[in-house]
Scaffold this motif. Structure first.
Motif, PDB file in Angstrom:
ATOM      1  N   LYS A 155     -24.594 102.844 118.408  1.00  0.00           N
ATOM      2  CA  LYS A 155     -25.689 102.893 119.387  1.00  0.00           C
ATOM      3  C   LYS A 155     -26.052 101.504 119.897  1.00  0.00           C
ATOM      4  N   ASP A 156     -26.084 100.555 118.988  1.00  0.00           N
ATOM      5  CA  ASP A 156     -26.532  99.208 119.366  1.00  0.00           C
ATOM      6  C   ASP A 156     -25.372  98.247 119.655  1.00  0.00           C
ATOM      7  N   HIS A 157     -24.153  98.680 119.407  1.00  0.00           N
ATOM      8  CA  HIS A 157     -23.028  97.734 119.544  1.00  0.00           C
ATOM      9  C   HIS A 157     -21.915  98.287 120.432  1.00  0.00           C
ATOM     10  N   ALA A 158     -22.285  98.869 121.547  1.00  0.00           N
ATOM     11  CA  ALA A 158     -21.270  99.434 122.438  1.00  0.00           C
ATOM     12  C   ALA A 158     -20.350  98.315 122.957  1.00  0.00           C
ATOM     13  N   TYR A 159     -19.034  98.540 122.992  1.00  0.00           N
ATOM     14  CA  TYR A 159     -18.099  97.611 123.632  1.00  0.00           C
ATOM     15  C   TYR A 159     -16.966  98.421 124.253  1.00  0.00           C
ATOM     16  N   ASP A 160     -16.386  97.869 125.306  1.00  0.00           N
ATOM     17  CA  ASP A 160     -15.379  98.626 126.051  1.00  0.00           C
ATOM     18  C   ASP A 160     -14.053  97.877 126.059  1.00  0.00           C
ATOM     19  N   PRO A 161     -13.193  98.099 125.058  1.00  0.00           N
ATOM     20  CA  PRO A 161     -11.922  97.371 124.985  1.00  0.00           C
ATOM     21  C   PRO A 161     -10.981  97.722 126.140  1.00  0.00           C
ATOM     22  N   ARG A 162     -11.134  98.909 126.711  1.00  0.00           N
ATOM     23  CA  ARG A 162     -10.244  99.270 127.828  1.00  0.00           C
ATOM     24  C   ARG A 162     -10.555  98.448 129.061  1.00  0.00           C
ATOM     25  N   LYS A 163     -11.825  98.205 129.256  1.00  0.00           N
ATOM     26  CA  LYS A 163     -12.223  97.392 130.395  1.00  0.00           C
ATOM     27  C   LYS A 163     -11.697  95.957 130.216  1.00  0.00           C
ATOM     28  N   LYS A 164     -11.818  95.470 128.964  1.00  0.00           N
ATOM     29  CA  LYS A 164     -11.374  94.114 128.675  1.00  0.00           C
ATOM     30  C   LYS A 164      -9.848  93.993 128.891  1.00  0.00           C
ATOM     31  N   ALA A 165      -9.136  95.099 128.564  1.00  0.00           N
ATOM     32  CA  ALA A 165      -7.679  95.086 128.713  1.00  0.00           C
ATOM     33  C   ALA A 165      -7.259  95.308 130.168  1.00  0.00           C
ATOM     34  N   GLY A 166      -8.266  95.494 131.048  1.00  0.00           N
ATOM     35  CA  GLY A 166      -7.954  95.652 132.462  1.00  0.00           C
ATOM     36  C   GLY A 166      -7.416  97.019 132.811  1.00  0.00           C
ATOM     37  N   LEU A 167      -7.681  98.024 131.965  1.00  0.00           N
ATOM     38  CA  LEU A 167      -7.161  99.356 132.226  1.00  0.00           C
ATOM     39  C   LEU A 167      -8.058 100.155 133.143  1.00  0.00           C
TER      40      LEU A 167
END
Lengths: 115, 306
Positions: free
Chosen positions: B293-305
Motif C-alpha cells: 500500500k505504501d510502497h508502490a513501484y512500477d518496474p515495467r514503466k522503468k523498463a520502458g515497457l
C-alpha cells in the motif's frame, strides 16, 4: 649471355627509352636492391639485374613509390617469385606421380581451392 | 590502337596533373612485374606507357591533338620484364628457394626440403601417409578443465587423446603420426580429431567465461547472504549483496576456463534469479498487502515497457 658493365647497363636501359642516371644504379647496388656480380672492383649485370633495375625505376618514377617503400615491395616480390618457383617445382613433381596419386592430389586441391 | 586519352581513361581536356595521376594508377595496376603469370597486362601496360609518353610531353600532345602524329607513333623498343627472368629461374639470388623460409609449410612433408629429399631418388617414391579424421564427443566440464579421452581409430587401435583445458566446440586436435602409414619409409599421416562438446545442465560458456543462472531466495536477495555457488572447479562461497535483484550479475574472477590463445583464465558470471517460496505463504501475503500500500513501484514503466 654476356654480362654488362655499369656503363653498359645504363646505356642499354636508356636505349629502351627509360631515363636513368649511373648514380641511381650505384645507389640501388649500395642498398642491395640489385646484386650484380662484383669482381675486381667492377660490377657486372646480367639480364635479370637489368630488368630489376628497370622495375625499380618504374616503381619510383611511374608509381611514386618512395625509397622507404621500395625495399618492402622488392622483398614481397622476391617472396612471390620464390613461391612461384616452389609452386612450379611442386607442379613438376606432381606430374611425375602415378596417375591415381595425381588424381587424388588434384581432387584434394580442387576441393580446398573451391573449384 | 585506340584513342590515347581513352587508353588512360581521361578526357581530352585533362590537365598534365590528371594525366599523371591516371597514368600512375594504371601503372600500379598493370605493371607486368607486379602481375606475374597474367599475360594480358603486358600489352595493356605497353599501351598505357605509350599513351602517356605521347601525352605527357606538351609538344607531342599538341601534335597528337592536331592529328600530326597518330596513336601508334614513337614505338618503343621491346624489353624484357623482370618477371620473365624470375619465372625462368634467373635471379635466383633474389628469391632462391629458401627451405628455412618455407619450413612452416613443408616441415612435415618428406621430412622437410633440403634434408633427404634427394635420398629417395631411384628407390620407392616416398609418400607420406594420408591424414584421417575423427570426431569425439566430450562433456562440458572435460572441455573446460581438460581431460584424457580414449578413442578408437579406424584400424581398431585405441589412442588416448589429450583434451586441453579450454578446448572449444568444433576445435580440431592433431594426433601426429596416427593417420595412415607412409610409403617408402615416409612418415605416417596425422589423425585429426574434431571435438564436440555436450551442453551442461546449468553452466554455459562464452569464450573463456562461464555463465550460470543462480536461484536465490527472497530473503537472501533482500537481506544479502553468503551462499555456496557451483563453479567448474568446485563450489565456492559468494557474497550476495543486500538488495540484490533478479538479473543482478556477480563476477567470480578466475573461475572460468583457459583462453588457449593467451593462457589466461576467464571468469564465472553469476546471474541471480529471485525465487519466491514454492507454496503461497499466508504471513508473506499479509505482509505484502500492508507493505504494498505504501510502497508502490512500477518496474515495467522503468523498463520502458509502457
Amino acid at each position: 649471355m654476356a654480362l654488362l658493365s655499369l656503363v653498359e647497363v645504363v646505356t642499354a636501359i636508356r636505349d629502351e627509352g627509360i631515363e636513368i642516371q649511373q648514380t641511381e644504379v650505384e645507389g640501388f647496388v649500395q642498398q642491395d636492391w640489385v646484386i650484380p656480380l662484383h669482381e675486381e672492383g667492377a660490377y657486372f649485370f646480367d639480364e635479370a639485374d637489368k630488368a630489376r633495375i628497370e622495375l625499380i625505376i618504374e616503381l619510383r618514377r611511374d608509381m611514386a613509390i618512395n625509397d622507404e617503400a621500395v625495399p618492402v615491395i622488392l622483398n614481397l616480390l622476391d617472396q612471390l617469385y620464390g613461391l612461384r618457383r616452389t609452386l612450379g617445382e611442386i607442379r613438376d613433381a606432381v606430374r611425375e606421380l602415378p596417375p591415381d596419386w595425381r588424381s587424388a592430389f588434384e581432387k584434394r586441391l580442387s576441393n580446398s581451392l573451391g573449384e | 590502337m585506340s584513342d590515347l586519352y581513352s587508353t588512360l581513361g581521361v578526357s581530352r581536356t585533362a590537365t598534365a596533373d590528371e594525366l599523371k595521376r591516371a597514368y600512375r594508377k594504371l601503372a600500379k595496376e598493370l605493371h607486368p612485374d607486379l602481375n606475374p603469370g597474367d599475360k594480358t597486362v603486358e600489352q595493356r601496360f605497353k599501351e598505357v606507357n605509350q599513351a602517356y609518353s605521347v601525352l605527357s610531353d606538351p609538344e607531342t600532345r599538341k601534335r597528337y591533338d592536331a592529328g600530326e602524329i597518330d596513336s601508334s607513333g614513337q614505338e618503343r623498343p621491346s624489353r624484357g620484364f623482370y618477371r620473365s627472368y624470375a619465372d625462368a629461374g634467373m635471379g635466383g639470388k633474389y628469391h632462391g628457394f629458401d627451405a628455412e623460409a618455407a619450413e612452416d609449410i613443408f616441415s612435415d612433408l618428406f621430412g622437410g626440403f633440403g634434408r633427404g629429399r634427394r635420398a629417395g631418388a631411384g628407390r620407392t617414391p616416398r609418400q607420406r601417409g594420408a591424414d584421417v579424421s575423427y570426431t569425439v564427443r566430450i562433456d562440458f566440464l572435460e572441455a573446460v578443465n581438460g581431460a584424457r579421452k580414449r578413442i578408437q581409430l579406424a584400424d581398431g587401435k585405441t589412442v588416448d587423446v589429450n583434451i586441453p583445458a579450454g578446448t572449444r566446440e568444433a576445435q580440431t586436435l592433431r594426433l601426429k603420426g596416427q593417420g595412415l602409414p607412409g610409403l617408402g619409409g615416409a612418415d605416417a599421416g596425422d589423425a585429426y580429431v574434431e571435438v564436440h562438446i555436450e551442453p551442461h545442465r546449468f553452466f554455459t560458456r562464452k569464450d573463456s567465461d562461464i555463465h550460470l543462472e543462480l536461484p536465490v531466495s527472497l530473503q537472501e536477495a533482500v537481506l544479502g547472504a553468503s551462499i555456496s555457488v557451483p563453479t567448474v572447479s568446485g563450489p565456492v562461497s559468494m557474497k550476495v549483496p543486500a538488495g540484490a535483484n533478479s538479473g543482478t550479475t556477480l563476477r567470480l574472477k578466475g573461475r572460468g576456463t583457459v583462453d588457449q590463445k593467451t593462457g589466461e583464465r576467464g571468469d564465472q558470471y553469476v546471474k541471480l534469479k529471485v525465487v519466491l517460496p514454492e507454496k503461497p505463504d499466508a504471513e508473506l501475503t499479509r505482509f505484502m498487502e500492508s507493505w504494498g500500500k505504501d510502497h508502490a513501484y512500477d518496474p515495467r514503466k522503468k523498463a520502458g515497457l509502457l
